[in-house]
Design a protein around this motif. Structure first.
Motif, mmCIF file in Angstrom:
data_model
loop_
_atom_site.group_PDB
_atom_site.id
_atom_site.type_symbol
_atom_site.label_atom_id
_atom_site.label_comp_id
_atom_site.label_asym_id
_atom_site.label_seq_id
_atom_site.Cartn_x
_atom_site.Cartn_y
_atom_site.Cartn_z
ATOM 1 N N LEU A 14 -8.514 -32.241 -6.203
ATOM 2 C CA LEU A 14 -7.977 -30.913 -5.900
ATOM 3 C C LEU A 14 -6.488 -30.878 -6.235
ATOM 4 O O LEU A 14 -5.721 -31.727 -5.775
ATOM 5 C CB LEU A 14 -8.170 -30.594 -4.416
ATOM 6 N N ASP A 15 -6.075 -29.910 -7.036
ATOM 7 C CA ASP A 15 -4.668 -29.762 -7.376
ATOM 8 C C ASP A 15 -4.347 -28.286 -7.575
ATOM 9 O O ASP A 15 -5.204 -27.415 -7.368
ATOM 10 C CB ASP A 15 -4.304 -30.590 -8.625
ATOM 11 N N LYS A 16 -3.145 -27.999 -8.002
ATOM 12 C CA LYS A 16 -2.705 -26.605 -8.135
ATOM 13 C C LYS A 16 -3.487 -25.849 -9.209
ATOM 14 O O LYS A 16 -3.555 -24.622 -9.173
ATOM 15 C CB LYS A 16 -1.212 -26.564 -8.453
ATOM 16 N N ASN A 17 -4.091 -26.569 -10.153
ATOM 17 C CA ASN A 17 -4.818 -25.925 -11.238
ATOM 18 C C ASN A 17 -6.197 -25.405 -10.821
ATOM 19 O O ASN A 17 -6.745 -24.514 -11.470
ATOM 20 C CB ASN A 17 -4.973 -26.881 -12.423
ATOM 21 N N CYS A 18 -6.752 -25.986 -9.762
ATOM 22 C CA CYS A 18 -8.107 -25.579 -9.363
ATOM 23 C C CYS A 18 -8.190 -25.060 -7.928
ATOM 24 O O CYS A 18 -9.273 -24.701 -7.463
ATOM 25 C CB CYS A 18 -9.089 -26.738 -9.555
ATOM 26 N N ILE A 19 -7.057 -25.020 -7.216
ATOM 27 C CA ILE A 19 -7.099 -24.659 -5.799
ATOM 28 C C ILE A 19 -7.614 -23.233 -5.578
ATOM 29 O O ILE A 19 -8.370 -22.976 -4.640
ATOM 30 C CB ILE A 19 -5.718 -24.863 -5.133
ATOM 31 N N LYS A 20 -7.232 -22.284 -6.426
ATOM 32 C CA LYS A 20 -7.667 -20.901 -6.212
ATOM 33 C C LYS A 20 -9.169 -20.760 -6.422
ATOM 34 O O LYS A 20 -9.865 -20.088 -5.651
ATOM 35 C CB LYS A 20 -6.899 -19.956 -7.129
ATOM 36 N N GLN A 21 -9.677 -21.413 -7.463
ATOM 37 C CA GLN A 21 -11.122 -21.400 -7.705
ATOM 38 C C GLN A 21 -11.859 -22.048 -6.534
ATOM 39 O O GLN A 21 -12.907 -21.552 -6.098
ATOM 40 C CB GLN A 21 -11.442 -22.128 -9.005
#
Length: 312
Positions: A14-21
């Motif tokens: 989990l990181d900033k690139n996939c957190i919203k998804q």
């Protein structure tokens, strides 16, 4: 003959690139406790803040534990003491699931319990009588036991949970009751060990006691805890949860993550308890489909690492 190597498919970090998804994929959160939220009586990092922030984002939170030794009332006190927002109906333990299961069966006899007051309190809440929660040490030769052990004819179920006073007489009683094919056999969970902090000692889990009774009784139990789907069915029936909109967080692949997969949930494994990165790498590289089923969708070193991502 050349064996095709399965592609490496570790859980996604989990990181900033996939957190919203990630956040948009679920409305409900089920989280394990030991190894995820705390070890013993100590919160792991800022796990309490992480869970409370998920609540603030509008997520429904449920605490699902395989520990049968405490009642939900006792758990409420612990959660609040450690800084977690909680309501009693959000706590789901094998003892609670057992009580609900027996209630659904219209059970009207006694339960012989190998376990603790956490089990008896949940049975009492639904009006089911019980017997057996007390030390029963072995004080003489085995040949004397038939003269001292008298079976209660009103017992219609045997329930095995964690019991530090497990003894030969208790094993004998349980197996003897289960000689009756109409006597129900229930296990709160089948965990082999449980985490207990910094020690080189192995702490046997409830599964060790269950196996003893199962061997003597020559019949398998119905398990209430993870990875059994019964635990999710109790939650979803009462709170109308949609599996595809529910996240399971855990630290143990063979219980928490398998539970999530069995129930069709999204899964997040944290490495703050039982599971280490090496285990994830081994699971990702195996060609055994059953073992690969134990891989979560996402992972984090610990739940604290979720906090900065929630503000992005």
């Amino acid at each position: 003959m050349t064996t095709l190597k399965m592609p490496n498919s570790l859980p996604k970090r989990l990181d900033k690139n996939c957190i919203k998804q990630f956040l948009n994929s679920f409305d409900n959160v089920l989280t394990d406790c030991d190894g995820v939220l705390w070890v013993g009586d100590s919160v792991i990092g800022r796990a309490n803040e992480a869970i409370n922030q998920l609540r603030a984002l509008g997520k429904k939170v449920f605490y699902v534990t395989n520990n049968s030794s405490r009642s939900r009332d006792a758990y409420v006190e612990k959660f609040k003491r450690l800084g977690f927002i909680v309501k009693k109906e959000e706590i789901v333990s094998p003892s609670y699931v057992m009580a609900q299961y027996l209630k659904q069966q219209d059970f009207n006899k006694k339960v012989y319990i190998i376990g603790s007051s956490g089990m008896t309190e949940e049975l009492e809440e639904v009006g089911i009588s019980h017997t057996g929660v007390a030390p029963e040490p072995f004080k003489g030769p085995v040949t004397d036991l038939p003269n001292t052990i008298k079976l209660d004819p009103d017992v219609g179920a045997v329930a095995v949970g964690f019991d530090t006073h497990f003894s030969f007489p208790k094993l004998m009683r349980a197996a003897s009751h289960l000689n009756d094919p109409n006597c129900l056999f229930i296990a709160t969970n089948t965990d082999e060990r449980f985490p207990i902090g910094e020690t080189s000692l192995v702490f046997p889990g409830t599964g060790c006691l269950v196996r003893c009774v199962e061997t003597a009784a020559r019949r398998p139990p119905v398990a209430m805890g993870k990875p059994s789907e019964k635990m999710f069915s109790v939650i979803s029936d009462k709170h109308h949860l949609e599996p595809t909109r529910t996240l399971m967080i855990g630290d143990k692949c063979t219980t928490d993550i398998l539970f999530g997969k069995n129930c069709g949930l999204h899964t997040l494994v944290v490495l703050s308890g039982v599971t280490e990165m090496k285990e994830l790498e081994d699971l990702a590289s195996t060609t055994d489909d059953e073992k690969r089923k134990l891989l979560a969708d996402y992972y984090l070193p610990e739940l604290t690492d979720l906090i900065p991502l929630l503000s992005i």
